[in-house]
Design an enzyme around this catalytic site. Structure first.
Site, PDB file in Angstrom:
ATOM      1  N   TYR A 147      -8.884  -6.122  13.352  1.00 57.92           N
ATOM      2  CA  TYR A 147      -8.303  -5.923  12.072  1.00 57.92           C
ATOM      3  C   TYR A 147      -8.427  -6.747  10.993  1.00 57.92           C
ATOM      4  CZ  TYR A 147      -5.227  -4.166   8.452  1.00 57.92           C
ATOM      5  OH  TYR A 147      -4.547  -3.536   7.493  1.00 57.92           O
ATOM      6  N   LYS A 194      -7.582   3.785   2.115  1.00 60.50           N
ATOM      7  CA  LYS A 194      -6.901   4.747   1.695  1.00 60.50           C
ATOM      8  C   LYS A 194      -7.085   5.355   0.176  1.00 60.50           C
ATOM      9  CE  LYS A 194      -4.328   3.230   5.253  1.00 60.50           C
ATOM     10  NZ  LYS A 194      -4.954   2.002   5.330  1.00 60.50           N
ATOM     11  N   HIS A 244     -41.156  21.250 -10.002  1.00 67.02           N
ATOM     12  CA  HIS A 244     -41.264  20.687 -11.086  1.00 67.02           C
ATOM     13  C   HIS A 244     -40.973  21.242 -12.439  1.00 67.02           C
ATOM     14  CE1 HIS A 244     -44.591  18.639  -8.750  1.00 67.02           C
ATOM     15  NE2 HIS A 244     -44.780  19.943  -8.307  1.00 67.02           N
ATOM     16  N   ASN A 260      -1.674  -2.006  13.263  1.00 65.40           N
ATOM     17  CA  ASN A 260      -3.048  -1.905  13.453  1.00 65.40           C
ATOM     18  C   ASN A 260      -3.373  -0.448  14.039  1.00 65.40           C
ATOM     19  OD1 ASN A 260      -3.146  -4.199  12.139  1.00 65.40           O
ATOM     20  ND2 ASN A 260      -3.866  -5.544  13.979  1.00 65.40           N
ATOM     21  N   SER A 284       0.907  -1.112  -0.038  1.00 62.68           N
ATOM     22  CA  SER A 284       0.127  -0.017   0.021  1.00 62.68           C
ATOM     23  C   SER A 284       0.950   1.369   0.236  1.00 62.68           C
ATOM     24  CB  SER A 284      -1.050   0.134   1.279  1.00 62.68           C
ATOM     25  OG  SER A 284      -0.365  -0.077   2.491  1.00 62.68           O
ATOM     26  N   SER A 336     -16.036  23.741 -28.284  1.00 65.11           N
ATOM     27  CA  SER A 336     -16.411  22.651 -29.065  1.00 65.11           C
ATOM     28  C   SER A 336     -15.311  22.525 -30.165  1.00 65.11           C
ATOM     29  CB  SER A 336     -17.917  22.513 -29.625  1.00 65.11           C
ATOM     30  OG  SER A 336     -17.877  21.700 -30.760  1.00 65.11           O
ATOM     31  N   LYS A 393     -19.987  27.296 -29.766  1.00 65.35           N
ATOM     32  CA  LYS A 393     -20.358  26.494 -28.535  1.00 65.35           C
ATOM     33  C   LYS A 393     -19.495  27.005 -27.511  1.00 65.35           C
ATOM     34  CE  LYS A 393     -22.793  23.571 -27.502  1.00 65.35           C
ATOM     35  NZ  LYS A 393     -22.832  22.037 -27.740  1.00 65.35           N
ATOM     36  N   GLU A 437     -20.647  20.508 -15.261  1.00 65.78           N
ATOM     37  CA  GLU A 437     -20.839  19.204 -15.510  1.00 65.78           C
ATOM     38  C   GLU A 437     -19.973  18.184 -14.940  1.00 65.78           C
ATOM     39  OE1 GLU A 437     -21.157  18.942 -19.994  1.00 65.78           O
ATOM     40  OE2 GLU A 437     -21.864  20.889 -20.004  1.00 65.78           O
TER      41      GLU A 437
HETATM   42  N1  ARG Z   1      -1.177  -1.220   5.302  1.00 65.44           N
HETATM   43  C1  ARG Z   1      -2.100  -1.590   6.281  1.00 65.44           C
HETATM   44  C2  ARG Z   1      -3.360  -0.992   6.283  1.00 65.44           C
HETATM   45  O1  ARG Z   1      -3.384  -0.051   5.431  1.00 65.44           O
HETATM   46  C3  ARG Z   1      -1.508  -1.399   7.829  1.00 65.44           C
HETATM   47  C4  ARG Z   1      -1.879  -2.187   8.707  1.00 65.44           C
HETATM   48  C5  ARG Z   1      -1.129  -3.533   8.572  1.00 65.44           C
HETATM   49  N2  ARG Z   1      -1.565  -4.333   9.644  1.00 65.44           N
HETATM   50  C6  ARG Z   1      -1.464  -5.639   9.361  1.00 65.44           C
HETATM   51  N3  ARG Z   1      -1.670  -6.773  10.158  1.00 65.44           N
HETATM   52  N4  ARG Z   1      -1.060  -6.375   8.307  1.00 65.44           N
HETATM   53  O2  ARG Z   1      -4.294  -1.368   6.862  1.00 65.44           O
END
Ligand code: ARG
Length: 440
Positions: free
Chosen positions: A316, A324, A155, A110, A23, A276, A282, A289
Site C-alpha cells: 500500500y 476515489k 472517409h 489497507n 479523503s 444561441s 440556432k 457535443e
Molecule cells: N484513505 C485511504 C485510502 O483511500 C485509506 C487507507 C489508508 N491507509 C493508510 N495506511 N494510511 O487509500
C-alpha cells in the site's frame, strides 16, 4: 481531527497537512460499503471468539443503526475526519466506548479501503450494466420505427446504402460488447481482500471465508500483499468506461454531422438541444457535443490512474488514495452520458424523406453496377474500371448512374442489358444486400 495513529507521534499534524491528507470529503460516498464490511468483520470476530459475542452484537447493532441514520439524513456525514473509516470508527467509540475501540481488531485500513472500493465498484458496474441494457433496448425500439435507407460512409464520402436501422444496430453491437466487458470486470474483481490486514494478514485466527460469504464475494483473495496493492479492478472499470465513452463519442460525432443543415438527416428533439444567445435561428446538438467532450475527460482519468499505478512499490502507498476522485468522476460522467444518449436517440427526429432522397445521389450504386457486369461475365477489376468511367461521364452530364439511358450505359460495355435498371434502384440493392437476418 482525531488521528487514529496518535500514539507514535509527539507533535500534531499541521493544518495544511490535514487538509492535504484527508479523503473524507470524497470517500464518504463509501459509507454504505464501509458499514457493511465492518458488520461482516465484527460478526466474524465474534464467531471466532476474537471479541465476545456481546461485543460483536453491540457493534453489529450500532453499525446497522448508523447506516439507518445516514440513510435518513446524509448530512450526518460531516465533520473533521481523515476518511470514512475513521468516521465510522469514531462514531462507534463515541457510542460504545471500549467496545467501539475493538472494532478494528485484526483489520487495517489497507484491506478495509480495498474491500469497500471493490463492493462500490461492483455495485456501480451493476448499475451501469442496467443502463447499457436500457440504452440497447431503446436503440432497438427506435430501429423498429424507422424504415428509411441512408448512405453509409467511408472517409466521410458516400459509400454504400444501408437501412438507417442497420446503422443503429452497429452501435447496438458495440454496446453489447461493452456490456460483456462490464461483466468481465465484475467477475475479475469478485475476490475478497478483507483479512489481508495491513499487508501480511494477522496472527488472529480470523475466518476469511466467512466474511467472503457475508459480503457475497465469489472467493477469498489469495495473496495478502496483492490484495492491499491491487487497484486493477479500478483500472479495468476505467477501461470499460473508456471503451463505452469512445463508442458513444463516435455516435455523437455521427449525429452532430448528420444534424448539420448540409446533411439534415436527423435533428435533436428540443429536450436535448439548446439555442444561441445571439443567433435566433440556432438549434445546437449540445448533448452530443458534451458526450464527445466528456469522452476525452474519461480517457484522461483512465490515463491518470494508470500513471499513478505504474511506479508504486508493493504494497500500500498513499498514492492510491487518488483512485476515489478518479473513479467517482469517471463513473458519474459515464453514467450520465449513457442516460443522455439513450434519451437523445429515443427522441431523435429522423428525416426519412431526406434520407430516402439522399440515397439516390452520390453514385451509391456504383459497386452494384460493377457487380452486375461481373454477373454478366466480366472480371471484377475490369468492371470496376468501366463503372469508374461511367461515373466520370455521369458527373459531367450531371446525372446519376440510373438516370443514364440504356444506350449511354451500353456505350461503356456491351454486357449491359435492359435489366440493369433493376439492379440500380436503392430498394433493389437492399433486397440483395443487407437482409433482415444480418441484424442478429
Ligand atoms: N484513505 C485511504 C485510502 O483511500 C485509506 C487507507 C489508508 N491507509 C493508510 N495506511 N494510511 O487509500
Amino acid at each position: 481531527m482525531a488521528d487514529l495513529w496518535g500514539g507514535r507521534f509527539e507533535g500534531d499534524t499541521s493544518e495544511l497537512m490535514q487538509q492535504f491528507n484527508e479523503s473524507f470529503s470524497l470517500d464518504q460516498r463509501l459509507w454504505y460499503e464501509d458499514i457493511t464490511t465492518s458488520i461482516a468483520h465484527v460478526t466474524m470476530l465474534g464467531e471466532q471468539g476474537i471479541i465476545t459475542s456481546e461485543e460483536s452484537e453491540a457493534l453489529q447493532a450500532e453499525l446497522a443503526q448508523l447506516r439507518t441514520e445516514i440513510e435518513a439524513d446524509p448530512s450526518i456525514l460531516s465533520g473533521n475526519y481523515e476518511d470514512i473509516h475513521s468516521f465510522v470508527e469514531a462514531k462507534m467509540i463515541k457510542r460504545l466506548g471500549d467496545t467501539g475501540k475493538k472494532m478494528h481488531t485484526a483489520r487495517s485500513r489497507n484491506d478495509q479501503v480495498t474491500v469497500d472500493m471493490k463492493l462500490y465498484v461492483k455495485r456501480t458496474l451493476g448499475e451501469l450494466a442496467e443502463l447499457i441494457e436500457a440504452m440497447i433496448a431503446t436503440f432497438q425500439a427506435k430501429a423498429e420505427t424507422v424504415d428509411a435507407l441512408m448512405p453509409a460512409y467511408t472517409h466521410l464520402q458516400r459509400a454504400q446504402i444501408v437501412p438507417f436501422s442497420y446503422y443503429l444496430d452497429a452501435y447496438v453491437a458495440m454496446f453489447e460488447r461493452d456490456l460483456k466487458k462490464v461483466y468481465q470486470a465484475i467477475n475479475l474483481l469478485d475476490e475478497n481482500p478483507l483479512g489481508a490486514g495491513a499487508l501480511a494478514g494477522t496472527t488472529y485466527d480470523i475466518n476469511r471465508q466467512r466474511t467472503t460469504d457475508l459480503l457475497g464475494f465469489r472467493q477469498v483473495q489469495r495473496n495478502t500483499l496483492d490484495s492491499v496493492s491491487n487497484r486493477d479492478f479500478i483500472l479495468d472499470a476505467l477501461q470499460v468506461f473508456s471503451s463505452l465513452m469512445v463508442h458513444m463519442s463516435r455516435m455523437s460525432e455521427d449525429l452532430i454531422i448528420y444534424s448539420s443543415q448540409e446533411f439534415a438527416f436527423v435533428e435533436s428533439s428540443d429536450s436535448y438541444a439548446t439555442g444561441s444567445s445571439m443567433m435566433p435561428q440556432k438549434k445546437n446538438p449540445d448533448a452530443l457535443e458534451l458526450i464527445r467532450g466528456k469522452a476525452g475527460k474519461v480517457i484522461g482519468l483512465m490515463n491518470s490512474m494508470y500513471t499513478i499505478m505504474k511506479g508504486i512499490p508493493l504494497t500500500y502507498n498513499k498514492d492510491m488514495q487518488e483512485d476515489k476522485a478518479i473513479y467517482f468522476e469517471a463513473y458519474d460522467t459515464t453514467n450520465a452520458c449513457v442516460r443522455i444518449l439513450t434519451g437523445v436517440v429515443d427522441e431523435l427526429i429522423v428525416k426519412e424523406d431526406r434520407l430516402n432522397e439522399t440515397v439516390h445521389d452520390g453514385y451509391l450504386n456504383a459497386t452494384e453496377l460493377a457487380d452486375y457486369l461481373v454477373r454478366k461475365g466480366l472480371p471484377f477489376r475490369e468492371a470496376h474500371g468501366i463503372v469508374g468511367e461511367a461515373v466520370v461521364y455521369a458527373i459531367k452530364a450531371t446525372k446519376q448512374l440510373h438516370e443514364l439511358s440504356l444506350d449511354e450505359l451500353q456505350g461503356f460495355s456491351n454486357k449491359v442489358d435492359a435489366d440493369v435498371f433493376d439492379y440500380l434502384q436503392p430498394e433493389k440493392i437492399m433486397q440483395q444486400g443487407i437482409k433482415r437476418d444480418m441484424f442478429r
